[in-house]
Design a protein around this motif. Structure first.
Motif, PDB file in Angstrom:
ATOM      1  N   ALA A   6       0.803  -1.208   0.000  1.00 31.75           N
ATOM      2  CA  ALA A   6       0.000   0.000   0.000  1.00 31.75           C
ATOM      3  C   ALA A   6       0.841   1.264   0.000  1.00 31.75           C
ATOM      4  CB  ALA A   6      -0.937  -0.006   1.211  1.00 31.75           C
ATOM      5  N   SER A   7       0.129   2.415  -0.160  1.00 32.02           N
ATOM      6  CA  SER A   7       0.775   3.720  -0.134  1.00 32.02           C
ATOM      7  C   SER A   7       1.375   3.990   1.246  1.00 32.02           C
ATOM      8  CB  SER A   7      -0.235   4.819  -0.468  1.00 32.02           C
ATOM      9  OG  SER A   7      -0.796   4.628  -1.739  1.00 32.02           O
ATOM     10  N   GLY A   8       2.390   4.839   1.261  1.00 31.16           N
ATOM     11  CA  GLY A   8       2.958   5.256   2.525  1.00 31.16           C
ATOM     12  C   GLY A   8       4.461   5.355   2.504  1.00 31.16           C
ATOM     13  N   VAL A   9       5.008   5.770   3.636  1.00 25.87           N
ATOM     14  CA  VAL A   9       6.454   5.888   3.815  1.00 25.87           C
ATOM     15  C   VAL A   9       7.029   4.505   4.101  1.00 25.87           C
ATOM     16  CG1 VAL A   9       8.279   6.873   5.245  1.00 25.87           C
ATOM     17  CG2 VAL A   9       6.272   8.243   4.654  1.00 25.87           C
ATOM     18  N   LYS A  10       8.193   4.222   3.509  1.00 29.09           N
ATOM     19  CA  LYS A  10       8.872   2.948   3.732  1.00 29.09           C
ATOM     20  C   LYS A  10      10.323   3.222   4.103  1.00 29.09           C
ATOM     21  CE  LYS A  10       5.965   0.270   0.595  1.00 29.09           C
ATOM     22  NZ  LYS A  10       5.893  -0.594  -0.603  1.00 29.09           N
ATOM     23  N   ALA A  11      10.781   2.559   5.155  1.00 28.17           N
ATOM     24  CA  ALA A  11      12.170   2.687   5.595  1.00 28.17           C
ATOM     25  C   ALA A  11      12.737   1.298   5.782  1.00 28.17           C
ATOM     26  CB  ALA A  11      12.251   3.474   6.900  1.00 28.17           C
ATOM     27  N   GLY A  12      13.971   1.094   5.326  1.00 28.40           N
ATOM     28  CA  GLY A  12      14.531  -0.243   5.430  1.00 28.40           C
ATOM     29  C   GLY A  12      16.041  -0.264   5.481  1.00 28.40           C
ATOM     30  N   LEU A  29      15.057   5.093   2.374  1.00 23.52           N
ATOM     31  CA  LEU A  29      13.841   5.755   2.822  1.00 23.52           C
ATOM     32  C   LEU A  29      13.095   6.246   1.594  1.00 23.52           C
ATOM     33  CD1 LEU A  29      12.125   6.920   5.199  1.00 23.52           C
ATOM     34  CD2 LEU A  29      13.467   9.023   4.962  1.00 23.52           C
ATOM     35  N   GLY A  30      11.788   5.997   1.547  1.00 21.88           N
ATOM     36  CA  GLY A  30      11.032   6.409   0.370  1.00 21.88           C
ATOM     37  C   GLY A  30       9.552   6.535   0.648  1.00 21.88           C
ATOM     38  N   TYR A  31       8.827   6.926  -0.395  1.00 21.80           N
ATOM     39  CA  TYR A  31       7.370   7.049  -0.304  1.00 21.80           C
ATOM     40  C   TYR A  31       6.749   6.461  -1.562  1.00 21.80           C
ATOM     41  CZ  TYR A  31       2.660   8.898   0.090  1.00 21.80           C
ATOM     42  OH  TYR A  31       1.302   9.004   0.160  1.00 21.80           O
ATOM     43  N   ASP A  32       5.729   5.629  -1.383  1.00 17.24           N
ATOM     44  CA  ASP A  32       5.004   5.017  -2.501  1.00 17.24           C
ATOM     45  C   ASP A  32       3.560   5.505  -2.530  1.00 17.24           C
ATOM     46  OD1 ASP A  32       7.078   3.499  -3.511  1.00 17.24           O
ATOM     47  OD2 ASP A  32       6.620   1.777  -2.230  1.00 17.24           O
ATOM     48  N   TYR A  33       3.057   5.646  -3.748  1.00 17.88           N
ATOM     49  CA  TYR A  33       1.630   5.949  -3.941  1.00 17.88           C
ATOM     50  C   TYR A  33       1.026   4.828  -4.775  1.00 17.88           C
ATOM     51  CZ  TYR A  33      -2.685   8.284  -5.303  1.00 17.88           C
ATOM     52  OH  TYR A  33      -4.001   8.582  -5.514  1.00 17.88           O
ATOM     53  N   ASP A  34       0.073   4.121  -4.169  1.00 22.26           N
ATOM     54  CA  ASP A  34      -0.545   2.961  -4.804  1.00 22.26           C
ATOM     55  C   ASP A  34      -1.844   3.384  -5.482  1.00 22.26           C
ATOM     56  OD1 ASP A  34      -1.551   0.499  -5.514  1.00 22.26           O
ATOM     57  OD2 ASP A  34      -0.967  -0.468  -3.637  1.00 22.26           O
ATOM     58  N   VAL A  80       2.023   1.199  -8.880  1.00 23.37           N
ATOM     59  CA  VAL A  80       2.597   1.898  -7.731  1.00 23.37           C
ATOM     60  C   VAL A  80       3.736   2.786  -8.227  1.00 23.37           C
ATOM     61  CG1 VAL A  80       3.850   1.655  -5.553  1.00 23.37           C
ATOM     62  CG2 VAL A  80       2.014   0.061  -6.119  1.00 23.37           C
ATOM     63  N   VAL A  81       3.707   4.071  -7.853  1.00 25.52           N
ATOM     64  CA  VAL A  81       4.795   4.987  -8.190  1.00 25.52           C
ATOM     65  C   VAL A  81       5.375   5.518  -6.891  1.00 25.52           C
ATOM     66  CG1 VAL A  81       3.915   5.648 -10.456  1.00 25.52           C
ATOM     67  CG2 VAL A  81       3.157   6.903  -8.431  1.00 25.52           C
ATOM     68  N   GLY A  82       6.669   5.787  -6.906  1.00 22.83           N
ATOM     69  CA  GLY A  82       7.281   6.237  -5.672  1.00 22.83           C
ATOM     70  C   GLY A  82       8.608   6.937  -5.884  1.00 22.83           C
ATOM     71  N   VAL A  83       9.098   7.546  -4.817  1.00 17.26           N
ATOM     72  CA  VAL A  83      10.421   8.168  -4.793  1.00 17.26           C
ATOM     73  C   VAL A  83      11.184   7.566  -3.626  1.00 17.26           C
ATOM     74  CG1 VAL A  83       9.705  10.329  -5.876  1.00 17.26           C
ATOM     75  CG2 VAL A  83       9.555  10.089  -3.392  1.00 17.26           C
ATOM     76  N   GLU A  84      12.511   7.535  -3.742  1.00 17.13           N
ATOM     77  CA  GLU A  84      13.301   6.958  -2.664  1.00 17.13           C
ATOM     78  C   GLU A  84      14.705   7.526  -2.652  1.00 17.13           C
ATOM     79  OE1 GLU A  84      13.586   2.760  -3.233  1.00 17.13           O
ATOM     80  OE2 GLU A  84      14.447   2.921  -5.232  1.00 17.13           O
ATOM     81  N   GLY A  85      15.293   7.495  -1.474  1.00 19.63           N
ATOM     82  CA  GLY A  85      16.689   7.872  -1.302  1.00 19.63           C
ATOM     83  C   GLY A  85      17.416   6.758  -0.579  1.00 19.63           C
ATOM     84  N   GLU A  86      18.740   6.714  -0.770  1.00 17.00           N
ATOM     85  CA  GLU A  86      19.499   5.623  -0.179  1.00 17.00           C
ATOM     86  C   GLU A  86      20.916   6.075   0.124  1.00 17.00           C
ATOM     87  OE1 GLU A  86      19.016   1.522  -1.906  1.00 17.00           O
ATOM     88  OE2 GLU A  86      21.182   1.729  -2.223  1.00 17.00           O
ATOM     89  N   ILE A  87      21.444   5.602   1.226  1.00 20.97           N
ATOM     90  CA  ILE A  87      22.859   5.793   1.536  1.00 20.97           C
ATOM     91  C   ILE A  87      23.440   4.425   1.854  1.00 20.97           C
ATOM     92  CG2 ILE A  87      22.294   6.401   3.945  1.00 20.97           C
ATOM     93  CD1 ILE A  87      24.922   8.066   3.916  1.00 20.97           C
ATOM     94  N   PHE A  93       5.017   2.862   6.934  1.00 17.97           N
ATOM     95  CA  PHE A  93       4.367   3.813   7.831  1.00 17.97           C
ATOM     96  C   PHE A  93       3.260   4.549   7.086  1.00 17.97           C
ATOM     97  CE2 PHE A  93       8.705   3.251   9.127  1.00 17.97           C
ATOM     98  CZ  PHE A  93       8.666   3.186  10.504  1.00 17.97           C
ATOM     99  N   LYS A  94       2.247   4.960   7.833  1.00 20.03           N
ATOM    100  CA  LYS A  94       1.178   5.772   7.256  1.00 20.03           C
ATOM    101  C   LYS A  94       0.694   6.773   8.303  1.00 20.03           C
ATOM    102  CE  LYS A  94      -3.127   5.489   4.645  1.00 20.03           C
ATOM    103  NZ  LYS A  94      -4.177   4.589   4.100  1.00 20.03           N
ATOM    104  N   ALA A  95       0.675   8.045   7.918  1.00 17.60           N
ATOM    105  CA  ALA A  95       0.236   9.123   8.821  1.00 17.60           C
ATOM    106  C   ALA A  95       1.015   9.098  10.139  1.00 17.60           C
ATOM    107  CB  ALA A  95      -1.267   9.029   9.103  1.00 17.60           C
ATOM    108  N   GLY A  96       2.323   8.808  10.025  1.00 17.89           N
ATOM    109  CA  GLY A  96       3.182   8.836  11.188  1.00 17.89           C
ATOM    110  C   GLY A  96       3.130   7.606  12.054  1.00 17.89           C
ATOM    111  N   GLN A  97       2.330   6.584  11.651  1.00 14.07           N
ATOM    112  CA  GLN A  97       2.226   5.382  12.447  1.00 14.07           C
ATOM    113  C   GLN A  97       2.376   4.166  11.562  1.00 14.07           C
ATOM    114  OE1 GLN A  97      -1.542   5.616  14.421  1.00 14.07           O
ATOM    115  NE2 GLN A  97      -0.813   7.072  15.947  1.00 14.07           N
ATOM    116  N   LEU A  98       2.719   3.033  12.206  1.00 14.36           N
ATOM    117  CA  LEU A  98       2.737   1.781  11.465  1.00 14.36           C
ATOM    118  C   LEU A  98       1.318   1.416  11.066  1.00 14.36           C
ATOM    119  CD1 LEU A  98       5.197  -0.413  13.539  1.00 14.36           C
ATOM    120  CD2 LEU A  98       5.561   0.479  11.252  1.00 14.36           C
ATOM    121  N   ILE A  99       1.134   0.931   9.815  1.00 14.74           N
ATOM    122  CA  ILE A  99      -0.218   0.571   9.386  1.00 14.74           C
ATOM    123  C   ILE A  99      -0.426  -0.922   9.658  1.00 14.74           C
ATOM    124  CG2 ILE A  99      -0.248   2.342   7.625  1.00 14.74           C
ATOM    125  CD1 ILE A  99       0.242   0.216   5.553  1.00 14.74           C
TER     126      ILE A  99
END
Length: 208
Positions: free
Chosen positions: A25-31, A59-64, A69-76, A202-208
């Motif tokens: 689903a849509s939301g912030v993803k961190a891994g 760290l990224g964000y997906d929109y479903d 699904v389209v999204g943006v992400e950054g990585e180090i 994450f979604k709206a600052g919380q785990l979904i």
């Protein structure tokens, strides 16, 4: 006995139903990122690759939108990849070139093959640091250069639970020719990586 059979039947019925509810689903993803890094140097007849351990975070964000699904992400990331050369210019000298931190920012697009499985492609900008160490007659010299390039990749993502995901991903990065102090060495630098990524949604600052 009948109670045990009934309970087992309910469990079998409930398991597929739960699996269908788990989606990418849509939301912030961190891994966290781990995997294999292979850095390639090419120059005329030289074509040499060295491998190492890949590690880092994303760290990224997906929109479903449903099927897409389209999204943006950054990585180090960093890697243990390095190469050493002895007696390169003088007797008893030692040159060591090692991979430093690697920054990436880009976009990705994916398609659901199942509600919980996403196949995707990605692309974006990458900036990698190359660390140079030279030792000669007891003296040490260190320097580094930042290499700009592009990254392309593809992978599969699985929604393990409502709040966790896992990916396997291949990516290719091309940094063009290595240059130092505006001098083009003519040495082409590229890298191939296979990454395993796991994390939280994450979604709206919380785990979904």
């Amino acid at each position: 006995m009948k109670k045990h059979i009934a309970a087992a039947t309910l469990a079998l019925i409930a398991s597929p139903a739960f699996a269908q509810d788990v989606t990418t689903a849509s939301g912030v993803k961190a891994g966290v990122v781990v995997g294999y890094d292979s850095t390639n140097l090419s120059y005329d007849d030289l074509d040499e690759s060295k491998g190492g351990f890949l590690y880092g975070a994303t760290l990224g964000y997906d929109y479903d939108t449903g099927p897409v699904v389209v999204g943006v992400e950054g990585e180090i990331t960093g890697a243990t990849t390095n190469q050493s050369y002895d007696n390169l210019l003088f007797a008893d000298d030692r040159w060591k070139l090692s991979a430093g931190r690697d920054l990436y920012v880009g976009a990705r697009i994916g398609f659901h093959v199942f509600p919980s499985v996403l196949l995707y492609a990605k692309g974006g900008y990458t900036n990698s640091r190359a660390n140079l160490s030279i030792r000669y007659e007891g003296e040490k010299y260190k320097d580094h250069d930042n290499l700009d390039g592009f990254r392309l990749g593809a992978g599969a993502e699985v929604a393990v639970t409502q709040s966790t995901f896992a990916r396997i991903e291949y990516r290719y990065s091309d940094y063009g020719n290595y240059g130092h102090d505006d001098v083009d060495s003519g040495i082409g630098v590229s890298r191939h990586q296979v990454a395993l990524i796991s994390g939280l949604r994450f979604k709206a600052g919380q785990l979904i």
